[in-house]
Design an enzyme around this catalytic site. Structure first.
Site, PDB file in Angstrom:
ATOM      1  N   ARG A  94       0.804  -1.230   0.000  1.00 37.21           N
ATOM      2  CA  ARG A  94       0.000   0.000   0.000  1.00 37.21           C
ATOM      3  C   ARG A  94       0.835   1.277   0.000  1.00 37.21           C
ATOM      4  NH1 ARG A  94      -3.636  -1.563   4.907  1.00 37.21           N
ATOM      5  NH2 ARG A  94      -1.749  -2.781   5.315  1.00 37.21           N
ATOM      6  N   LYS A 188     -14.039   7.476   0.289  1.00 36.80           N
ATOM      7  CA  LYS A 188     -13.402   7.408   1.604  1.00 36.80           C
ATOM      8  C   LYS A 188     -12.179   8.309   1.604  1.00 36.80           C
ATOM      9  CE  LYS A 188     -10.313   4.080   2.557  1.00 36.80           C
ATOM     10  NZ  LYS A 188      -9.817   2.705   2.678  1.00 36.80           N
ATOM     11  N   ARG A 190      -8.720   9.208   3.954  1.00 28.45           N
ATOM     12  CA  ARG A 190      -7.944   8.807   5.124  1.00 28.45           C
ATOM     13  C   ARG A 190      -6.947   9.905   5.445  1.00 28.45           C
ATOM     14  NH1 ARG A 190      -6.478   3.706   7.459  1.00 28.45           N
ATOM     15  NH2 ARG A 190      -7.348   2.512   5.731  1.00 28.45           N
ATOM     16  N   ASP A 215     -13.013  -5.672  -1.138  1.00 27.32           N
ATOM     17  CA  ASP A 215     -11.810  -4.856  -0.989  1.00 27.32           C
ATOM     18  C   ASP A 215     -10.591  -5.780  -1.042  1.00 27.32           C
ATOM     19  OD1 ASP A 215     -10.398  -2.525  -0.716  1.00 27.32           O
ATOM     20  OD2 ASP A 215     -11.082  -2.061   1.306  1.00 27.32           O
ATOM     21  N   SER A 219      -7.431  -4.262   7.267  1.00 28.18           N
ATOM     22  CA  SER A 219      -6.343  -4.105   8.230  1.00 28.18           C
ATOM     23  C   SER A 219      -6.946  -3.795   9.601  1.00 28.18           C
ATOM     24  CB  SER A 219      -5.378  -3.016   7.758  1.00 28.18           C
ATOM     25  OG  SER A 219      -4.334  -2.894   8.695  1.00 28.18           O
TER      26      SER A 219
HETATM   27  C1  R5P Z   1      -6.873   0.958   0.985  1.00 29.92           C
HETATM   28  O1  R5P Z   1      -6.526   1.562  -0.031  1.00 29.92           O
HETATM   29  C2  R5P Z   1      -7.143  -0.498   0.972  1.00 29.92           C
HETATM   30  O2  R5P Z   1      -7.702  -0.904  -0.229  1.00 29.92           O
HETATM   31  C3  R5P Z   1      -8.046  -0.907   2.128  1.00 29.92           C
HETATM   32  O3  R5P Z   1      -9.314  -0.314   1.969  1.00 29.92           O
HETATM   33  C4  R5P Z   1      -7.482  -0.499   3.444  1.00 29.92           C
HETATM   34  O4  R5P Z   1      -6.144  -0.835   3.537  1.00 29.92           O
HETATM   35  C5  R5P Z   1      -8.233  -1.117   4.602  1.00 29.92           C
HETATM   36  O5  R5P Z   1      -7.655  -0.686   5.784  1.00 29.92           O
HETATM   37  P1  R5P Z   1      -8.458  -0.634   7.130  1.00 29.92           P
HETATM   38  O6  R5P Z   1      -9.035  -1.987   7.381  1.00 29.92           O
HETATM   39  O7  R5P Z   1      -7.426  -0.261   8.159  1.00 29.92           O
HETATM   40  O8  R5P Z   1      -9.501   0.419   7.012  1.00 29.92           O
END
Ligand code: R5P
Length: 299
Positions: A94, A188, A190, A215, A219
């Site tokens: 990522r 979304k 972040r 997805d 994480s």
């Molecule tokens: C982000 O670009 C990825 O595709 C996932 O959506 C992300 O890594 C998920 O992370 P978390 O579970 O911490 O929200």
């Protein structure tokens, strides 16, 4: 050709499954951690012609990575001329760009390090963004697991597929078209420093529908929990989640349960964490199919 089961959690099981499909011998790499924290690996075999090393980059990722590099050198020392890495989960994928000034492109560093330690072929599952693989100077393949997964799970056009962010939209669109399902996406954001997630409010046509959030990774569970709450508030009857990699860091499982997720489907790219909420799908046959195409070819 010998399959070497690597040292990281989940690698042995994956290697065994792969060996079964390919009808190959498996050797379990031995490893230990010295009292000072350094890693040691050994492949106990008289000689090797070519080796498929299975090392998923599970937690602790840095050890998994270093041990993968050591295993390539160990195989080289035993005479292997062709050394292939199967890393069902590729850590650092990522961080594929410099999001903030002064950051590294971590995945490019990782891929180059693997190449220069001896790997010339690399197979992984869903590497977040396929373009990242261009940093690997050899042959690199990211296997797309979702069609295989929906077939195993039995997801069809009765479900609505949801991309929890724009980055996931391309894969969801492709999948929805394949099974004739409706699909939608969320926006979304972040915070790159705190990691906090904000999902923009949006009206979705999910009333009385079963929804599958698709997805690449769960994480912390923040993304999926927020999307699930939104879906249930808008009348979805059930929310399922399908991901390639269930990292499930910290209290992610608790968050998902609390948000109302009915089931998470994930591949076995990482070792299993929970047999209740998460159902694991063995993806080794799909990787075996991909590798089989190359095995007969000269290297
Ligand atoms: C982000 O670009 C990825 O595709 C996932 O959506 C992300 O890594 C998920 O992370 P978390 O579970 O911490 O929200």
């Amino acid at each position: 050709m010998t399959i070497i089961a690597g040292t990281s959690p989940g690698s042995r099981e994956f290697a065994e499954s792969l060996a079964k499909v390919l009808g190959m011998e498996t050797v379990h790499a031995r490893y230990k951690v010295f009292p000072d924290g350094e890693s040691y690996v050994r492949i106990e075999k008289d000689g090797l012609d070519s080796a498929i090393i299975v090392q998923t980059m599970s937690k602790p990722q840095n050890s998994a990575l270093v041990e993968a590099m050591f295993l390539a050198d160990a195989a080289k020392g035993l005479g292997a001329r062709r050394i292939v890495l199967i890393a069902p989960y590729m850590a650092y994928a990522r961080q594929d760009k410099r999001f903030l000034h002064g950051e590294p492109v971590s995945i490019a560093v990782v891929l180059r390090a693997l190449y220069y330690s001896g790997y010339r072929e690399l197979y992984t599952v869903e590497i977040h963004k396929e373009e990242a693989l261009s940093a690997f100077p050899g042959k690199a393949v990211s296997v797309y697991p979702y069609e295989y997964m929906i077939e195993k799970i039995g997801i069809n056009g009765d479900y609505v597929l949801l991309a929890p962010d724009v980055g996931a939209l391309r894969r969801v669109e492709r999948l929805a078209k394949k099974i004739g399902a409706q699909y939608d996406y969320l926006i979304k954001k972040r915070d790159r420093v705190t990691g906090e997630i904000i999902v923009e409010p949006k009206h979705l046509k999910v009333k009385e529908k079963k929804v599958v959030i698709v997805d690449d990774i769960i994480s912390t569970g923040g993304t999926v929990s927020k999307a699930t709450k939104l879906l249930l508030d808008q009348g979805a009857v059930k929310v399922y989640v399908m991901v390639a990699h269930a990292l499930l860091a910290g209290n992610a499982l608790e968050r998902l349960e609390k948000a109302g997720v009915s089931k998470v489907y994930a591949t076995n790219s990482l070792p299993p964490k929970d047999a209740g909420l998460v159902e694991y799908i063995d993806i080794a046959p799909l990787l075996a199919e991909e590798i089989s195409k190359e095995l007969g070819k000269d290297f």
